[in-house]
Design an enzyme around this catalytic site. Structure first.
Site, PDB file in Angstrom:
ATOM      1  N   ASN A 173      -7.820  -0.560  -0.909  1.00 17.75           N
ATOM      2  CA  ASN A 173      -9.018  -1.442  -1.344  1.00 17.75           C
ATOM      3  C   ASN A 173      -8.845  -2.292  -2.602  1.00 17.75           C
ATOM      4  OD1 ASN A 173     -11.313  -0.974   0.724  1.00 17.75           O
ATOM      5  ND2 ASN A 173     -10.977   1.014   0.230  1.00 17.75           N
ATOM      6  N   HIS A 192      -3.407   0.653  -3.612  1.00 17.83           N
ATOM      7  CA  HIS A 192      -4.197   1.428  -2.391  1.00 17.83           C
ATOM      8  C   HIS A 192      -4.773   0.495  -1.672  1.00 17.83           C
ATOM      9  CE1 HIS A 192      -3.755   5.016  -4.770  1.00 17.83           C
ATOM     10  NE2 HIS A 192      -3.753   4.055  -5.764  1.00 17.83           N
ATOM     11  N   ARG A 207       0.494   9.103  -5.306  1.00 19.91           N
ATOM     12  CA  ARG A 207       0.568   8.546  -4.404  1.00 19.91           C
ATOM     13  C   ARG A 207       1.293   7.059  -4.189  1.00 19.91           C
ATOM     14  NH1 ARG A 207      -4.933   9.097  -4.045  1.00 19.91           N
ATOM     15  NH2 ARG A 207      -6.285   7.347  -3.295  1.00 19.91           N
ATOM     16  N   LYS A 254     -13.753  12.774   7.354  1.00 20.03           N
ATOM     17  CA  LYS A 254     -14.577  11.631   7.873  1.00 20.03           C
ATOM     18  C   LYS A 254     -15.320  11.827   8.946  1.00 20.03           C
ATOM     19  CE  LYS A 254     -11.226   8.169   5.930  1.00 20.03           C
ATOM     20  NZ  LYS A 254      -9.884   7.537   6.269  1.00 20.03           N
ATOM     21  N   ARG A 307     -16.899  -0.345   5.658  1.00 17.81           N
ATOM     22  CA  ARG A 307     -16.369  -1.637   5.932  1.00 17.81           C
ATOM     23  C   ARG A 307     -17.540  -2.799   5.531  1.00 17.81           C
ATOM     24  NH1 ARG A 307     -12.346  -0.112   5.408  1.00 17.81           N
ATOM     25  NH2 ARG A 307     -10.889   0.146   6.987  1.00 17.81           N
ATOM     26  N   GLU A 312      -7.554   3.417  -6.265  1.00 18.24           N
ATOM     27  CA  GLU A 312      -8.141   3.163  -4.863  1.00 18.24           C
ATOM     28  C   GLU A 312      -9.765   2.936  -5.264  1.00 18.24           C
ATOM     29  OE1 GLU A 312      -9.007   2.080  -2.187  1.00 18.24           O
ATOM     30  OE2 GLU A 312      -8.054   3.415  -0.756  1.00 18.24           O
ATOM     31  N   ARG A 313     -10.429   2.606  -4.519  1.00 16.14           N
ATOM     32  CA  ARG A 313     -11.995   2.489  -4.410  1.00 16.14           C
ATOM     33  C   ARG A 313     -12.648   3.773  -4.743  1.00 16.14           C
ATOM     34  NH1 ARG A 313     -15.466   0.936   0.989  1.00 16.14           N
ATOM     35  NH2 ARG A 313     -17.499   1.313  -0.026  1.00 16.14           N
ATOM     36  N   TYR A 314     -13.408   4.017  -5.575  1.00 13.44           N
ATOM     37  CA  TYR A 314     -13.928   5.391  -6.069  1.00 13.44           C
ATOM     38  C   TYR A 314     -15.135   5.593  -4.872  1.00 13.44           C
ATOM     39  CZ  TYR A 314     -16.079   9.167  -8.528  1.00 13.44           C
ATOM     40  OH  TYR A 314     -16.388  10.488  -8.843  1.00 13.44           O
ATOM     41  N   TYR A 315     -14.952   6.840  -4.214  1.00 11.95           N
ATOM     42  CA  TYR A 315     -15.755   6.911  -2.925  1.00 11.95           C
ATOM     43  C   TYR A 315     -16.817   7.848  -3.314  1.00 11.95           C
ATOM     44  CZ  TYR A 315     -13.296   4.633   0.720  1.00 11.95           C
ATOM     45  OH  TYR A 315     -12.962   3.297   1.733  1.00 11.95           O
ATOM     46  N   ARG A 355       0.834  -1.059  -0.013  1.00 15.98           N
ATOM     47  CA  ARG A 355      -0.031  -0.091   0.115  1.00 15.98           C
ATOM     48  C   ARG A 355       0.947   1.164  -0.121  1.00 15.98           C
ATOM     49  NH1 ARG A 355      -3.917   2.067   4.875  1.00 15.98           N
ATOM     50  NH2 ARG A 355      -4.787   3.916   3.837  1.00 15.98           N
ATOM     51  N   HIS A 356       0.463   2.283  -0.782  1.00 15.92           N
ATOM     52  CA  HIS A 356       1.201   3.476  -0.815  1.00 15.92           C
ATOM     53  C   HIS A 356       1.443   4.101   0.814  1.00 15.92           C
ATOM     54  CE1 HIS A 356      -2.357   6.046   0.282  1.00 15.92           C
ATOM     55  NE2 HIS A 356      -2.780   5.227  -0.591  1.00 15.92           N
ATOM     56  N   GLY A 357       2.672   4.832   0.986  1.00 17.25           N
ATOM     57  CA  GLY A 357       2.884   5.570   2.098  1.00 17.25           C
ATOM     58  C   GLY A 357       1.715   6.653   2.406  1.00 17.25           C
TER      59      GLY A 357
END
Length: 211
Positions: A165, A163, A66, A104, A121, A93-96, A14-16
């Site tokens: 996810n 990423h 990233r 958040k 989740r 990454e998952r598209y949010y 996973r990216h930093g």
């Protein structure tokens, strides 16, 4: 390293930490840079791979900076700065959706903590105008099987820097996990996971490179 029972090697990382991780924002397909901490995490992951003698034949990463920067730093650390690196939005990454760019805590105030937790989740429930983890897997896995697996089966040592996810989708497939199991799996930023795979690319064992 590799053995007769597990001749093939795949490393996932996973990216930093990104600037938006630091600010507790939903990132998704937004494209913030790595934070100073994230750069250090990627460098440390690369150093730990180098100390164990790992080298790669090809690398894959997402279309987001990233992950690309994490990949670049790792390859520099293991002494392969010019290694062929294939970039694809399929590993994004998952598209949010409507959550992207929101803090958040602000999202919890708007929709309620329980609803936001369900979006984050659950395996198959998507946030408004976004992807579920199931949707993400349906994007990631065909690309993995059509484009990345052939390199693994040729005996090439493969690095994927992506990423949380998109990597969960891969790990679910590699380890034969259910949706309920994979949503509970936490992936630390910048920590490589080495997968030892058999001649058919199936999971044999793994090692978390965290020290």
């Amino acid at each position: 390293m590799t053995t007769e029972a597990a001749p093939n090697l795949l490393v996932l990382t996973r990216h930093g930490e990104s600037e938006w991780n630091k600010l507790n924002l939903f990132t998704g397909w937004k494209d913030p840079a790595l934070s100073e901490t994230g750069i250090k995490e990627a460098k440390l992951g690369g150093e730990r791979l180098k100390s164990r003698g790992y080298k790669f034949d090809i690398a894959f990463t997402s279309a987001l900076q990233r992950a690309q920067k994490t990949c670049q730093i790792i390859l520099e650390e293991v002494g392969e700065p010019n290694l062929e690196t294939i970039k694809s939005e399929k590993l994004n990454e998952r598209y949010y959706g409507d959550l992207q760019g929101l803090n958040k805590d602000d999202a919890r105030k708007k929709w309620g903590a329980e609803q936001v937790q369900i979006w984050r989740r659950s395996y198959d429930i998507a946030p408004p105008n976004g992807e579920s983890l199931k949707d993400t897997a349906e994007r990631v896995l065909p690309y993995y099987k059509s484009t990345i697996v052939p390199h693994i089966l040729k005996g090439e040592k493969v690095l994927i820097a992506a990423h949380g996810n998109s990597l969960r989708a891969l790990i679910m497939d590699l380890e034969g996990l259910t949706g309920d199991q994979i949503v509970k799996r936490e992936l630390a930023t910048g920590v490589p996971i080495v997968y030892h795979l058999d001649k058919d690319g199936k999971y044999v064992s793994k090692e978390l490179i965290d020290n």
